[in-house]
Design an enzyme around this catalytic site. Structure first.
Site, mmCIF file in Angstrom:
data_model
loop_
_atom_site.group_PDB
_atom_site.id
_atom_site.type_symbol
_atom_site.label_atom_id
_atom_site.label_comp_id
_atom_site.label_asym_id
_atom_site.label_seq_id
_atom_site.Cartn_x
_atom_site.Cartn_y
_atom_site.Cartn_z
ATOM 1 N N CYS A 99 0.849 -1.192 0.000
ATOM 2 C CA CYS A 99 0.000 0.000 0.000
ATOM 3 C C CYS A 99 0.881 1.236 0.000
ATOM 4 C CB CYS A 99 -0.893 -0.007 1.239
ATOM 5 S SG CYS A 99 -1.987 1.425 1.368
ATOM 6 N N HIS A 141 -8.989 -3.503 -2.261
ATOM 7 C CA HIS A 141 -8.012 -2.689 -1.537
ATOM 8 C C HIS A 141 -8.412 -1.211 -1.576
ATOM 9 C CE1 HIS A 141 -3.743 -1.804 -0.272
ATOM 10 N NE2 HIS A 141 -4.130 -0.619 -0.726
ATOM 11 N N GLU A 142 -8.716 -0.704 -2.767
ATOM 12 C CA GLU A 142 -9.057 0.712 -2.901
ATOM 13 C C GLU A 142 -10.408 1.027 -2.261
ATOM 14 O OE1 GLU A 142 -6.718 2.693 -3.645
ATOM 15 O OE2 GLU A 142 -5.422 1.059 -4.298
ATOM 16 N N HIS A 145 -10.077 1.661 1.382
ATOM 17 C CA HIS A 145 -9.616 3.014 1.717
ATOM 18 C C HIS A 145 -10.785 3.979 1.890
ATOM 19 C CE1 HIS A 145 -5.284 2.879 1.688
ATOM 20 N NE2 HIS A 145 -5.261 2.249 0.512
#
Length: 188
Positions: A99, A141-142, A145
């Site tokens: 990351c 993953h994004e 966020h």
């Protein structure tokens, strides 16, 4: 276009759910353009607005598959559905993840093999992505966020312990730490 500073773990913007985008305008288009440039220079395969200090629900992604085929886009106000993750032992090499907000660190994390994302593009038009493999990992993953979750928050023992130790050793975990691709070499 401009290269943006990337927030490092510990900054509140990374650990708080982002707000919905309410207008697709010139300012948002400039942010997305700057995010692409920042992601490419970092280098990364995805970058969420909170990572550059902007608490909005959007991210950019860019990935070239094994056949050299490009996959690049933006997701605004996305919703994500995932398949159940596989059961079994982690493959520390194949499932290793990194990351830009925890630069230079990589740890194995089990993710779902398939994902479907619905959101909007820079024209405000609907976008639907159905992906598998690394593309599914990137979207998960994004999307995390946007909900204030970093991949290190999802790690299991003993990997979570190693990540926490690396974060402490680097002096991260506090507000206000950033790095600038092209100036700072934190990925090496």
């Amino acid at each position: 276009m401009a290269i943006l500073e990337i927030c490092v773990t510990g900054d509140p913007v990374l650990h708080t759910a982002a707000r919905p985008v309410t207008a697709v305008d010139g300012e948002l288009r400039q942010l997305v353009s700057d995010m692409y440039e920042t992601m490419d220079l970092a280098p990364g395969v995805g970058l969420a607005a909170p990572q550059v200090g902007v608490p909005l629900r959007l991210f950019v992604y860019s990935y070239e598959d094994d056949d050299g085929l490009p996959w690049r886009g933006v997701a605004i106000n996305p919703v994500l559905w995932i398949s159940p993750p596989p059961i079994g032992e982690l493959d520390e090499e194949e499932e290793s993840e990194g990351c830009l907000s925890v630069p230079g660190e990589r740890h194995p994390l089990r993710r779902s093999e398939a994902a479907m994302l619905i959101g909007a593009d820079l024209e405000g038009e609907p976008v639907e992505l159905r992906v598998v493999g690394w593309r599914a990992r990137i979207l998960q993953h994004e999307f995390d966020h946007l909900n204030g979750i970093l991949y290190v928050d999802r790690l299991e023992l003993p990997h979570s312990r190693r990540a926490a130790k690396a974060i402490r050793k680097s002096g991260w975990g506090v507000p206000g730490i950033t790095w600038l691709p092209g100036r700072d070499d934190l990925e090496g």
